[in-house]
Design an enzyme around this catalytic site. Sequence first.
Site, PDB file in Angstrom:
ATOM      1  N   LYS A 108      38.836  43.233  35.864  1.00 51.35           N
ATOM      2  CA  LYS A 108      37.746  42.366  36.336  1.00 51.35           C
ATOM      3  C   LYS A 108      36.786  43.080  37.302  1.00 51.35           C
ATOM      4  O   LYS A 108      35.607  42.741  37.356  1.00 51.35           O
ATOM      5  CB  LYS A 108      38.326  41.128  37.021  1.00 51.35           C
ATOM      6  CG  LYS A 108      38.889  40.096  36.052  1.00 51.35           C
ATOM      7  CD  LYS A 108      39.351  38.862  36.802  1.00 51.35           C
ATOM      8  CE  LYS A 108      39.734  37.750  35.839  1.00 51.35           C
ATOM      9  NZ  LYS A 108      40.085  36.518  36.524  1.00 51.35           N
ATOM     10  N   ALA A 145      40.657  36.408  42.374  1.00 52.73           N
ATOM     11  CA  ALA A 145      40.681  34.945  42.270  1.00 52.73           C
ATOM     12  C   ALA A 145      40.421  34.312  43.640  1.00 52.73           C
ATOM     13  O   ALA A 145      39.710  33.306  43.750  1.00 52.73           O
ATOM     14  CB  ALA A 145      42.035  34.499  41.721  1.00 52.73           C
ATOM     15  N   THR A 204      40.151  40.230  31.806  1.00 52.63           N
ATOM     16  CA  THR A 204      41.225  39.791  32.694  1.00 52.63           C
ATOM     17  C   THR A 204      41.884  40.994  33.363  1.00 52.63           C
ATOM     18  O   THR A 204      41.421  42.136  33.212  1.00 52.63           O
ATOM     19  CB  THR A 204      42.217  38.859  31.941  1.00 52.63           C
ATOM     20  OG1 THR A 204      43.155  38.338  32.871  1.00 52.63           O
ATOM     21  CG2 THR A 204      42.973  39.581  30.832  1.00 52.63           C
TER      22      THR A 204
END
Length: 294
Positions: A68, A132, A64
């Site tokens: 990443k 994301a 995380t």
Amino acid sequence: MNQRAGVIGHPISHSLSPKIFDFLSVTIGGVSLKYLAHDVSPSELRSYVLEALKDPQNIGFNVTVPHKESVLSFAHHLSDEVEKIGAANVLAFKDQEIFAFNTDVVGISESLLSATRGLPTQSVLVVGAGGAARAALYTCGINRFSSVKIINRSPSKARLLGTEFNKFFPATAFKAIENLAELDQNSFDLIVQATPLGMTGYRESTRGNAEAIYQAIFKHQARPGLAFDMIYRPQLTPFLNAAQQSGWKILGGLGMLVGQALATWEIWFEKIENKENVRQLLIQNLQKHLEATP
Ligand code: NAP
């Protein structure tokens, strides 16, 4: 043999992953897994993972923020998603080699495709340009959505993503939007929120700003569609609140979190039987937890 896995990040105390994988171990059964959260600083990341790789009990890590992207520099094999997105959230150890995957894409796809069933998804806005957001763009590309606009605090990053993803997925038209005023000229079926703005604990001073930005996004929309926020804490985020007030359907990030975890389990172990049942049980369990600790 007892197996070990965990999540690596910095900081990591907020992570729900240990809770999720403990739940999966008990519910699915068949494996003896010890799953822990590890606070690993950027400077020790590489040596930490390479050291863990030497121990056959370790099967891999979830990854995380902020690691990443960095893990790509020493993983031995990258999946197609990881290559295009430029970020991995799962490492799997096999024969002393590191395989990097991105199961956020699975989480987004499953969550979105079930929520958009029967709804149009041809015109999409993605808010954000980090890892994301890139996973969301990949999902739009792979599902051949026709038009995807990207808006970001730093517009140059949105422009860069537009150019890159047009090359990866020619059937979809990706284009950056320079500022909120430009939203007047567009209407969307789906808006995906992929920034931490509005997340519990994230710079409380930005809360007023978040509300103003999100109200501006929905104010100019001609008709309601589906609003998806990747944040899951709080469950009703400022983005989802603004969407709801404008009559939009809303979807929070919990389903995505669960989807990426189930996909991680299937990479490390094997296909989950009664997956939909396990998914619902896990969502209910986490909802209760989030209600108790908002
Ligand atoms: P990231 O790579 O750090 O990207 C952050 C993005 O948010 C960048 O586009 C950044 O803009 C923008 N941003 C940050 N602070 C902002 C602010 N104050 N105002 C406006 N924009 C701001 O992070 P990420 O990994 O993409 O994660 C983004 C969010 O998705 C996080 O909240 C995370 O919790 C959530 N997420 C959820 C799941 C799930 O399973 N539900 C999985 C992954 C991520 P700049 O480019 O200008 O810096």
